[in-house]
Design a protein around this motif. Structure first.
Motif, PDB file in Angstrom:
ATOM      1  N   TYR A 109       6.967   8.040  -4.255  1.00 39.89           N
ATOM      2  CA  TYR A 109       7.098   6.588  -4.420  1.00 39.89           C
ATOM      3  C   TYR A 109       5.725   5.922  -4.304  1.00 39.89           C
ATOM      4  CZ  TYR A 109       8.646   1.795  -3.848  1.00 39.89           C
ATOM      5  OH  TYR A 109       8.818   0.437  -4.005  1.00 39.89           O
ATOM      6  N   PRO A 110       5.348   5.085  -5.275  1.00 40.19           N
ATOM      7  CA  PRO A 110       4.015   4.475  -5.269  1.00 40.19           C
ATOM      8  C   PRO A 110       3.929   3.186  -4.443  1.00 40.19           C
ATOM      9  CG  PRO A 110       5.153   3.881  -7.275  1.00 40.19           C
ATOM     10  CD  PRO A 110       6.084   4.785  -6.498  1.00 40.19           C
ATOM     11  N   GLY A 111       4.293   3.263  -3.213  1.00 43.09           N
ATOM     12  CA  GLY A 111       4.273   2.109  -2.333  1.00 43.09           C
ATOM     13  C   GLY A 111       4.632   2.566  -0.941  1.00 43.09           C
ATOM     14  N   ASN A 145       3.028   6.338   3.843  1.00 41.05           N
ATOM     15  CA  ASN A 145       4.265   7.043   4.185  1.00 41.05           C
ATOM     16  C   ASN A 145       4.392   7.126   5.699  1.00 41.05           C
ATOM     17  OD1 ASN A 145       4.820   7.649   1.422  1.00 41.05           O
ATOM     18  ND2 ASN A 145       3.292   9.259   1.523  1.00 41.05           N
ATOM     19  N   GLU A 189       0.841  -1.204   0.000  1.00 45.85           N
ATOM     20  CA  GLU A 189       0.000   0.000   0.000  1.00 45.85           C
ATOM     21  C   GLU A 189       0.876   1.254   0.000  1.00 45.85           C
ATOM     22  OE1 GLU A 189      -3.433   0.189  -0.128  1.00 45.85           O
ATOM     23  OE2 GLU A 189      -3.359  -1.979  -0.442  1.00 45.85           O
ATOM     24  N   ASP A 190       0.328   2.335  -0.561  1.00 45.47           N
ATOM     25  CA  ASP A 190       1.046   3.605  -0.620  1.00 45.47           C
ATOM     26  C   ASP A 190       0.897   4.332   0.712  1.00 45.47           C
ATOM     27  OD1 ASP A 190       2.432   5.802  -1.445  1.00 45.47           O
ATOM     28  OD2 ASP A 190       0.928   6.510  -2.867  1.00 45.47           O
TER      29      ASP A 190
END
Length: 191
Positions: free
Chosen positions: A80-82, A6, A3-4
């Motif tokens: 960042y896509p994760g 942070n 999942e994206d």
């Protein structure tokens, strides 16, 4: 999960909210509650654990040492896509910094210059994912730690034990730097 998400971790190296007791975050040789004779083992390496997944953006930052690197890490983590984890060196009152917390940004710079803390970024989206942003340490590791009460207290109360633990801590720090430098070389040689 991929999942994206942070995450920002303020690494104080002290369980500040529990009275400063020893934990997995306490570095070798530091004095803490339940470790009055200095902690004999190293701290958990959260960054290496997160990097081992291979799909997590990971950065270690020390804003007072390199503001631009810190901002770059935040921008990369957001893009960042994760999952991403940024671990920020965050001196706290329990460190016993000379001159008090007003000097915390300067303290982060000293930590990086002495090789106590390293700034780097690991971005799995890049062809060369690992970047060691810290230069090889030039300042004295021993002088740095002895400038903080959490270490200096042990040197005053148990000088022989302090000498042994501080030498071990410095050896661990040099090994971490060498490991990160080799990681940077490994990825750059794959280009």
């Amino acid at each position: 999960s991929g999942e994206d998400v942070n995450i920002l971790v303020f690494d104080t190296e002290v369980y500040s909210n529990t009275g400063g007791q020893s934990s997995k975050a306490t570095p070798t040789g530091a004095v803490a509650q339940f470790a009055a004779a200095g902690k004999p083992t190293g701290k958990k390496d959260l960054a290496s654990i997160a990097m081992s997944y291979g799909n997590v953006y990971v950065a270690q930052v020390a804003m007072g040492a390199d503001f631009n690197q810190c901002v770059k890490a935040f921008l990369e983590a957001e893009a960042y896509p994760g999952p991403s984890v940024i671990i920020a060196y965050s001196p706290c009152i329990s460190h016993g910094i000379k001159g008090g917390m007003a000097n915390s940004m300067a303290e982060t710079k000293k930590a990086v210059e002495a090789g106590y803390w390293f700034n780097f970024r690991f971005n799995p989206a890049n062809e060369q994912p690992f970047t060691l942003d810290s230069k090889e340490p030039k300042a004295s590791y021993q002088d740095f730690i002895l400038s903080e009460t959490r270490y200096a207290a042990l040197a005053r109360s148990m000088p022989e034990r302090a000498k042994e633990l501080f030498e071990l801590a410095e050896k661990q720090a040099k090994a971490r730097y060498n490991r990160f430098a080799k990681l940077g070389e490994l990825y750059s040689s794959k280009e």
